[in-house]
Structures are given as C-alpha cells and as structure tokens.
Scaffold this motif. Structure first.
Motif, mmCIF file in Angstrom:
data_model
loop_
_atom_site.group_PDB
_atom_site.id
_atom_site.type_symbol
_atom_site.label_atom_id
_atom_site.label_comp_id
_atom_site.label_asym_id
_atom_site.label_seq_id
_atom_site.Cartn_x
_atom_site.Cartn_y
_atom_site.Cartn_z
ATOM 1 N N LEU A 1 72.811 72.607 61.435
ATOM 2 C CA LEU A 1 72.465 71.131 61.034
ATOM 3 C C LEU A 1 73.203 70.815 60.004
ATOM 4 O O LEU A 1 73.723 69.740 59.581
ATOM 5 C CB LEU A 1 70.974 70.975 60.920
ATOM 6 C CG LEU A 1 70.276 69.571 60.448
ATOM 7 C CD1 LEU A 1 70.879 68.625 61.334
ATOM 8 C CD2 LEU A 1 69.055 69.708 60.334
ATOM 9 N N GLY A 2 73.368 71.741 58.878
ATOM 10 C CA GLY A 2 74.005 71.553 57.685
ATOM 11 C C GLY A 2 75.614 71.207 57.908
ATOM 12 O O GLY A 2 76.142 70.384 57.245
ATOM 13 N N VAL A 3 76.163 72.244 59.056
ATOM 14 C CA VAL A 3 77.631 71.775 59.310
ATOM 15 C C VAL A 3 77.713 70.371 59.756
ATOM 16 O O VAL A 3 78.621 69.731 59.718
ATOM 17 C CB VAL A 3 77.968 73.111 60.394
ATOM 18 C CG1 VAL A 3 79.521 72.580 60.873
ATOM 19 C CG2 VAL A 3 78.025 74.434 59.550
ATOM 20 N N ALA A 4 76.762 70.183 60.535
ATOM 21 C CA ALA A 4 76.879 68.777 61.155
ATOM 22 C C ALA A 4 76.683 67.555 60.267
ATOM 23 O O ALA A 4 77.601 66.514 60.202
ATOM 24 C CB ALA A 4 75.559 68.507 62.316
ATOM 25 N N ALA A 5 75.992 67.881 59.193
ATOM 26 C CA ALA A 5 75.892 66.664 58.042
ATOM 27 C C ALA A 5 76.948 66.832 57.507
ATOM 28 O O ALA A 5 77.576 65.841 56.951
ATOM 29 C CB ALA A 5 74.777 67.290 57.159
ATOM 30 N N ILE A 6 77.662 67.813 57.225
ATOM 31 C CA ILE A 6 78.893 67.816 56.372
ATOM 32 C C ILE A 6 80.120 67.069 57.097
ATOM 33 O O ILE A 6 80.887 66.188 56.766
ATOM 34 C CB ILE A 6 79.957 69.296 56.269
ATOM 35 C CG1 ILE A 6 78.817 70.061 55.168
ATOM 36 C CG2 ILE A 6 81.130 69.399 55.735
ATOM 37 C CD1 ILE A 6 78.653 69.312 53.994
ATOM 38 N N LEU B 1 85.882 58.054 64.188
ATOM 39 C CA LEU B 1 84.876 57.637 65.501
ATOM 40 C C LEU B 1 85.108 59.000 66.192
ATOM 41 O O LEU B 1 83.801 59.241 66.546
ATOM 42 C CB LEU B 1 85.567 56.449 66.116
ATOM 43 C CG LEU B 1 84.544 55.985 67.374
ATOM 44 C CD1 LEU B 1 83.088 55.687 66.614
ATOM 45 C CD2 LEU B 1 85.376 54.835 67.936
ATOM 46 N N PRO B 2 85.856 59.610 66.689
ATOM 47 C CA PRO B 2 85.927 60.811 67.680
ATOM 48 C C PRO B 2 85.060 61.863 66.964
ATOM 49 O O PRO B 2 84.178 62.493 67.654
ATOM 50 C CB PRO B 2 87.377 61.260 67.860
ATOM 51 C CG PRO B 2 88.170 60.128 67.446
ATOM 52 C CD PRO B 2 87.585 59.240 66.464
ATOM 53 N N ARG C 1 77.337 63.132 66.988
ATOM 54 C CA ARG C 1 76.081 62.611 67.672
ATOM 55 C C ARG C 1 75.716 63.535 68.823
ATOM 56 O O ARG C 1 74.497 63.865 68.847
ATOM 57 C CB ARG C 1 76.504 61.387 68.110
ATOM 58 C CG ARG C 1 75.506 60.600 68.906
ATOM 59 C CD ARG C 1 75.799 59.138 69.264
ATOM 60 N NE ARG C 1 76.937 59.022 69.934
ATOM 61 C CZ ARG C 1 77.171 57.685 70.433
ATOM 62 N NH1 ARG C 1 76.599 56.903 70.074
ATOM 63 N NH2 ARG C 1 78.491 57.615 71.145
ATOM 64 N N THR C 2 76.812 64.211 69.501
ATOM 65 C CA THR C 2 76.468 65.141 70.670
ATOM 66 C C THR C 2 75.665 66.466 69.984
ATOM 67 O O THR C 2 74.658 66.632 70.538
ATOM 68 C CB THR C 2 77.650 65.636 71.215
ATOM 69 O OG1 THR C 2 78.320 64.323 71.882
ATOM 70 C CG2 THR C 2 77.311 66.606 72.407
ATOM 71 N N ARG C 3 76.190 66.805 68.755
ATOM 72 C CA ARG C 3 75.612 68.063 68.544
ATOM 73 C C ARG C 3 74.109 67.716 67.837
ATOM 74 O O ARG C 3 73.131 68.487 68.218
ATOM 75 C CB ARG C 3 76.546 68.633 67.241
ATOM 76 C CG ARG C 3 77.496 69.688 67.635
ATOM 77 C CD ARG C 3 78.367 70.136 66.684
ATOM 78 N NE ARG C 3 79.274 69.188 65.891
ATOM 79 C CZ ARG C 3 79.877 69.338 65.051
ATOM 80 N NH1 ARG C 3 79.606 70.277 63.957
ATOM 81 N NH2 ARG C 3 80.822 68.463 64.607
ATOM 82 N N LEU C 4 74.119 66.517 67.110
ATOM 83 C CA LEU C 4 72.831 66.322 66.431
ATOM 84 C C LEU C 4 71.882 66.056 67.691
ATOM 85 O O LEU C 4 70.468 66.127 67.611
ATOM 86 C CB LEU C 4 72.908 65.210 65.687
ATOM 87 C CG LEU C 4 73.624 65.294 64.311
ATOM 88 C CD1 LEU C 4 73.857 63.961 63.561
ATOM 89 C CD2 LEU C 4 73.047 66.535 63.343
ATOM 90 N N ALA D 1 69.257 62.516 60.986
ATOM 91 C CA ALA D 1 70.563 62.808 60.768
ATOM 92 C C ALA D 1 71.383 61.845 62.224
ATOM 93 O O ALA D 1 72.533 61.510 61.743
ATOM 94 C CB ALA D 1 71.265 64.159 61.010
ATOM 95 N N LEU D 2 70.912 61.671 63.260
ATOM 96 C CA LEU D 2 71.465 61.350 64.305
ATOM 97 C C LEU D 2 71.070 59.820 64.139
ATOM 98 O O LEU D 2 72.375 58.835 64.238
ATOM 99 C CB LEU D 2 70.562 61.770 65.502
ATOM 100 C CG LEU D 2 70.957 60.686 66.667
ATOM 101 C CD1 LEU D 2 72.435 61.210 67.114
ATOM 102 C CD2 LEU D 2 69.975 61.174 68.242
ATOM 103 N N ALA D 3 70.207 59.024 63.240
ATOM 104 C CA ALA D 3 69.968 57.863 63.060
ATOM 105 C C ALA D 3 71.314 57.686 62.205
ATOM 106 O O ALA D 3 72.013 56.302 62.167
ATOM 107 C CB ALA D 3 68.965 57.571 62.508
ATOM 108 N N ALA D 4 71.428 58.205 61.024
ATOM 109 C CA ALA D 4 72.632 57.903 60.101
ATOM 110 C C ALA D 4 74.078 57.846 60.772
ATOM 111 O O ALA D 4 74.725 57.150 60.787
ATOM 112 C CB ALA D 4 72.666 58.925 59.161
ATOM 113 N N THR D 5 74.046 59.083 62.008
ATOM 114 C CA THR D 5 75.538 58.870 62.680
ATOM 115 C C THR D 5 75.601 57.738 63.605
ATOM 116 O O THR D 5 76.663 56.920 63.517
ATOM 117 C CB THR D 5 75.396 60.238 63.351
ATOM 118 O OG1 THR D 5 75.248 61.227 62.584
ATOM 119 C CG2 THR D 5 76.785 60.459 64.141
#
Length: 769
Positions: A444-449, A467-468, A474-477, A485-489
């Motif tokens: 999750l931390g990596v996805a946030a980065i 965008l890509p 988004r897929t990972r979250l 985090a998904l909402a922010a993405t």
C-alpha cells in the motif's frame, strides 16, 4: 558515474545507498549515524568540527551535543572502537572528530560482490491531488538526475517483484472463544505483525492485509511475502492457547504457546517463531499496567483497521481513567478525528500530545504523533507547519530507527514539496519513502508513492505519462481494497482524462462518485468526489447537472473544513457562467475562488480561477479592471518564490490572458503576437487541454484578421480533438467557412451542436451563416 564504495577492515560502506555492511551482512544503524560516518570518512584528511558535522548530518548547527555524541558513541561501538582506544574515530579536543582508521580505501561500485538476498536497505535520502483536492495518503533538494533515475527505475520494475527473503504477512486470527473476545481477530493479528517487525522481519502492514481480506476473503489474499502466518487462539481449561501456522517457500513451521492471558501467549508464540527464523525477539515491555494498556490499544487499533470508528471511540471512552490518559490512547483519539475528517480536531489533539511528550520519551511514539500532526496541518493547507513537523518526524524516526514511520514522514514531506511545485525535492522524498516501503514489504505504501509520482507528472504537464501509471495504481488499490487511496487515485484519473480531452472517460470514471455509499465516513471526501463529478459534467456540456452538484456542495459543506473544495466550486461555477454567456456572474464566482487557502494549496487552480475572472471582466466590458488584474497575476506567476519551480502551465494561461486583453482593447496585431506566444508555449508542453484552450481563440482571431492560411495551420494542431471537444469543432467550422468549404462547415457545425450540450453556440451559428 556511480559513487565509489568505501572499504575498511571487515566493513563496506555504500555512500549512495547509505548502507554499511560487515562481512557481507547489512548493519542496522540510524540514518543520522550513517551520515556521520560518511562525512567523517570523506573528510578523513582533517579534523571535522562539531558544527560542521551537525550541519552536514542534520542540516543545522543547533543540534544538541547529546545527539552528536550519541551518534559518535554508536559508531565507535559498532565498529569495535571506544572513547579510550580511539582507533577508528579520534576526538580532537575543542574541535570535533577525525577518522583515523588505516587502510580505508575507495573502489568502483561495479566491483562490489552481490549482496545477500535478505540484506534490506534502510532508505537514505506522504501534490496537489486530482483536480487539486485528491489528498495524499498520508501526506531535500537533489539533482534532476535523481528524479529521472527514480522514475525510470519504477518503470522497469515489474509490479510482481519477488518479496524480500526476510518478509512476512500475518492473516487475521482465527478465534475459538466467546463473542466478547471477537476483538482478538484483528487485535492479536496486529500484535503478531508488530512483534515480527520489531524482531527484524519486513511485515506487511495490518491495514493492508485487513483491507484485502474484507474484499476477497482470507483465501483471496494475494500479497507478496516469504512467510505467511496464520494465527489461531482458543480459550481452553482457563488458559489461552495460541498456535501460529507458518508457511514458507521451502519449509513450514508450527508454533504453540499457552498462558493465562491471550497477549502473553501471543508474544511467547511470536518470540519462538522469531528464534526459529534466526531472529532476536524484541524486549518485553512488561508489567500488568503495560499489559492492560496494550490490550486496550490493540482493541482500539483493531476497530480502526476495520473502519469501525464508533467502536474504537466507545472502547476508549469506556476504558479506565488512567488508560484514557495514556499517550498511546491520546494518539488513537487524534487519529480517529483525522480519519473522520475532523482535521482541526486532530491537529489540536496531536499538538497537545506532542507537547506532553518530552524529547527523552519513546521516540517511536513521538515520531508517530508528529506524523499525525503534520498530516492534519497538510489537510488544513497549513503547509509551513506541515513541512516543519514532517521534518521533526523524519529526524525523530531516523534516530529511533523506525523505518515505517520514517517512510510516511518522507511521503508527507514530499507531498508538501509537490504542493509548492518543488517537484525535484518531492521526487527525492518519494524515492526515499518508496525504498523504505519496499524494504518493509508494504504494497500500500508503494502504491501511495506511485500515486504521488503520477500527480508529480501531472504537475510537470505530462498527463499522458501519468494516466497509465494511475490506472495501474487503481488496479493495485482495488486488489488491496484500499478505499481512501483508491478514491484519491480515481479523482486524479478524472483530472488526467479532462486535460487529455477524454470527456467520455471522465464521465465514466466519475459516474459513481456521488453515490451514497461513496462517502467512506469522511465528509471531506464527499465534496472532493462532488467537485470532480461536476467538473466532468461541465466538460461535457451538462451544465445544469454540474450546477446542481456545486450548489449542493456550497449548501452542505463546512466553510472552514471544506474551504478548498468550496473555492474550487466557485472557480468552476465561474467557468460555467462564462459558458452560459453570463460574464458578470462569472466574475463574481471567480472572485470568490481567489482565497488564500486555494493559493496555498493549489497554485495552478488559483491561476485558472484568476484567469477566469479576467476573461469575465473583459467580456463584461470592464477592460481597465481586467488589465489591472493581469498585471497583478503576472507579478505572482513570474515570481513564484519559496523555492518553487516556474509554472509553465500558468505562463500559458497568462500569455492567453494578454492576447484576449489586447483583443478587448481593440489592438488586433498585439493580440496576435500574444496568441503566437501562448501557442508556442502550449505546443512545447503538448497538453491537449492547453493546446485547444489557446488554439481555438487564436484561430478565431486569425480568421477575423483575414489570415486564413495561418488559421488553417493553427487549427491543424488541434484538429485531432474536433470530434470530442466543442472548442476544436468550433475552430474547424470557422476555418472551413473561411476556406469556402460548405460541406465541411456543415459537418463541423453538426459536431459542435452534438458536443455543445447546454453551452451556447449562437455566435458560431451566426459566424458561419
């Protein structure tokens, strides 16, 4: 060229990675201690003064003598030296220290043998969000080369990279006891994870595991880890029996422990597991009072992990007064306020708690409190305070050797730098945080980065690059079931789609944003979604629907807590009023958007709102007022200050405002010069929204001046979007009419009518008749 490695005795120092190895095994040292070592070795030809060393390591000279002395003592002890022998570091009286170890040599980095697989780096040196309000999960100046390197390393690193050899994942506990013990499912899970992490295993954060379990069930958990731990707890014959079933790539383990208390039994089982894995169990914290506090802390934390904020609040409120007054519980209260959207309440609570914790208190706790306080400052757009407190959290976490806390502090400080358009500093901190998150097996931390790197790319005017990456995040979250985090993405994806002129995509992405189940217990998030959906609707000409959402935002949001969302709503309302042909109302709305909080939190949106006001004044005939506003805006755009980068996007808008001002002043030749300048700037950035925003009025001005060939040339740069953007379709109709191509005019006019929605195209209809 790679930074040379340094060898001395059995040690190897990598200054670039800030890593020290002894006989091939990584040595765990606080980052400040490593920095001391590097500076002393690099200047081993002379004594290094205490002030010089403090400045090099901590960035200032007013560091306490105790901190500096502790760093030197720690180094000497780890290197087999002491204050009496001084074989490695010599004290120079009344000055400082000098590196004196013989046979200290440098060698090229490429000659270093491969590091053992379980040697995990402790990193050396968390934006505007989508549509300006997708805030980071929180939430150092380096060369551009570092940022490019970090980005390229990310691009060629597969998402399915193998986990570190010393990594673990703990599943929720299977509980065989009465209903009153249901809290053990997550409470003991987090206890096991915390103890394994303290024992040196990179353990996936509990909230990440819980989120995926909630979305997929335990059998669907698909997170990388070398060891997968499934705990069981049962109450049998007045005792608690804890069993840990551990699955690894090459072997399985089964650990059993019994005690009169479930926490004691869990700690005993975890200690045995660490020993069997060759790790040293962490020190026990002890007595009955500490155990009672830990019990309450685990129960409350379990409720937080499950997003049961009311349950966590009741647990804290019903605890004994002595426990309610403990700093750990005070921190839970501050986090509850934060996650519930009460950022000001969280700030007050965290400020009071931090002041109550003296420098000699638990450093890990102080760093966590500092992170919570800085995050609250950030959400309140108090960026100076956020940056200062994140710096405190970084310093404290480094000295306490708390890599997970340090990672979040770097992420937050990077977010502040990104908000201020200090993009290289932001990329540097994101890179530091990513290294720590990867070492800690925190997907999750990596996805946030990666989310923040995508936002960074948006700020650089690279939406096609962003965008890509956002879609992969988004897929990972979604797999991690990380709702916040998904909402922010997804909000950021809408912004990217809008500037790429993919209006249909923005509508599709934002379709669920205003559903009742999308509020996620946080009213701040609700208004972020609302604004993003309104922007997507306005971009497609559905002005009434957009107006309705913006009115709802104005009526129901909090003027203080939602000040940023309300300012953005005023800005968008101004754009909609212009599209309806109501310049006076547009000027009023845009003026309402020009608030200090928007200027601090989102400079780009602030400039856009200011330009909307200028355009509205021009169309209302207040030409002199518009000219004065342009001069004020120019002074701010050309002098961003605070170490920020120049903002090329804002400069495009400013050049466009100058062109339209010259038109309003009936100076067509000057207007065309400004249009040419704006178009050159937009072409250099190649952002579709900017190209069309400038190109369409430029075409209109060229046609009006009878320069049809030039108009056709400019239109050619935006023609690719004529089938999806009203302004480009309008431009095509004007050019084809000037060229006398009636069939092409009819086709372009038909496209413009289809794209217009509720936007007026009466002026176009008149122009091509």
């Amino acid at each position: 060229m790679a930074t040379p490695l340094i060898r001395f005795g059995a040690f190897r120092l990598d200054p670039q990675a800030r890593e020290l190895f002894e006989n091939g095994e990584r040595v765990d040292l606080p980052l400040s201690t490593i920095e001391c070592l590097i500076h002393l070795i690099r200047h081993r030809d002379r004594p290094v003064g205490r002030d010089e060393l403090a400045s090099a390591v901590w960035g200032r000279v007013d560091v306490s003598e105790v901190s500096l002395s502790h760093a030197i003592v720690r180094l000497r002890r780890r290197l087999g030296d002491d204050g009496n022998a001084q074989r490695v570091i010599r004290t120079v009286p009344r000055l400082g220290y000098r590196w004196v170890m013989p046979d200290t040599v440098e060698e090229p980095a490429g000659e270093t043998p491969a590091v053992a697989a379980d040697a995990v780096a402790v990193a050396a040196p968390p934006a505007r969000g989508g549509l300006a309000i997708a805030v980071f999960i929180v939430g150092a100046t380096v060369a551009l080369a570092f940022a490019v390197f970090a980005w390229r390393m990310h691009e060629r690193t597969p998402d399915t990279a193998p986990p570190p050899a010393n990594s673990a994942l703990v599943l929720p506990v299977r509980v065989d006891a009465g209903a009153e013990w249901a809290w053990l499912r997550l409470g003991l899970m987090d206890l096991v994870a915390t103890e394994l992490r303290r024992g040196g295993l990179a353990t996936t954060p509990s909230e990440t595991v819980v989120a995926q379990v909630q979305a997929r069930g335990e059998d669907g958990v698909d997170l990388p880890a070398a060891w997968r731990v499934t705990p069981h707890v049962a109450h049998e014959h007045a005792q608690w029996h804890v069993r840990l079933d551990v699955h690894g790539a090459t072997r399985d383990l089964a650990i059993d422990a019994r005690a009169a208390d479930p926490l004691r039994a869990t700690r005993d089982a975890t200690d045995e597991l660490l020993i069997k894995l060759g790790r040293t169990p962490p020190a026990d914290d002890g007595d009955d009072d500490a155990l009672a506090a830990a019990t309450l802390r685990q129960r409350a934390h379990a409720a937080l992990l499950a997003n049961q904020f009311d349950v966590a609040r009741r647990l804290v409120e019903q605890a004994a007064p002595g426990l309610q007054a403990s700093p750990e519980i005070a921190l839970i209260r501050a986090k509850l306020a934060f996650y519930s959207g009460d950022y000001e309440g969280s700030r007050r609570q965290a400020t009071e708690l931090f002041a109550q914790l003296p420098p000699g208190a638990d450093a890990g706790l102080r760093a966590r409190v500092a992170n919570t306080l800085a995050s609250a400052h950030f959400r309140l757009a108090r960026l100076d305070d956020a940056e200062r407190v994140y710096a405190d959290a970084i310093r404290i976490a480094q000295d306490a050797h708390e890599p997970d806390v340090l990672a979040h502090a770097y992420l937050g400080r990077g977010g502040v730098a990104s908000q201020r358009v200090r993009l290289e500093a932001a990329a540097a901190d994101f890179g530091r945080a990513r290294t720590l998150f990867e070492a800690g097996n925190d997907p999750l931390g990596v996805a946030a980065i990666d989310l923040n790197l995508a936002i960074n790319a948006m700020q650089r005017g690279q939406p096609a690059t962003a965008l890509p990456l956002l879609e992969r995040v988004r897929t990972r979250l979604r797999a991690l079931a990380a709702v916040d985090a998904l909402a922010a993405t997804e909000v950021t994806i809408v912004e990217a789609q809008l500037v790429l002129l993919d209006h249909d995509g923005a509508l599709a992405t934002s379709a669920a944003f205003v559903a009742p189940d999308n509020e996620n217990g946080n009213p701040r998030r609700r208004w972020q979604f609302t604004f993003a959906r309104a922007a997507a609707l306005a971009g497609s000409g559905r002005l009434d629907e957009a107006d309705l959402l913006l009115a709802r935002l104005r009526d129901a949001s909090d003027p203080d807590a939602d000040a940023i969302a309300r300012a953005l709503a005023e800005s968008l309302s101004g754009e909609i009023a212009l599209a309806r042909g109501e310049p006076a109302r547009a000027a009023e709305y845009a003026a309402g958007a020009l608030t200090p909080v928007l200027a601090a939190f989102n400079r780009e949106q602030y400039v856009q709102a200011w330009c909307a006001r200028i355009r509205a004044l021009q169309r209302a005939g207040a030409v002199a007022d518009a000219a004065a506003e342009i001069e004020r805006l120019r002074a701010q755009v050309l002098a961003p200050g605070d170490g920020a980068m120049a903002d090329p996007g804002a400069e495009v808008l400013l050049a466009l405002a100058g062109a339209e001002q010259a038109e309003a002043e009936r100076r067509p030749e000057l207007a065309l010069q400004h249009y040419a300048d704006a178009m050159a700037r937009a072409t250099a950035r190649a952002v579709p929204e900017e190209l069309v925003r400038v190109g369409a009025p430029y075409v209109r001005a060229l046609v009006a001046a009878g320069r049809v060939d030039e108009a056709a040339s400019v239109h050619g740069r935006i023609a690719a979007w004529a089938d999806r953007d009203l302004r480009a379709a309008w431009s095509a109709a004007l050019v084809y009419h000037a060229l006398g191509q009636a069939a092409a005019v009819d086709a372009s006019l038909a496209r413009a009518r289809a794209l217009a929605g509720q936007r007026s195209i009466a002026a176009l209809e008149t122009a091509v008749r």
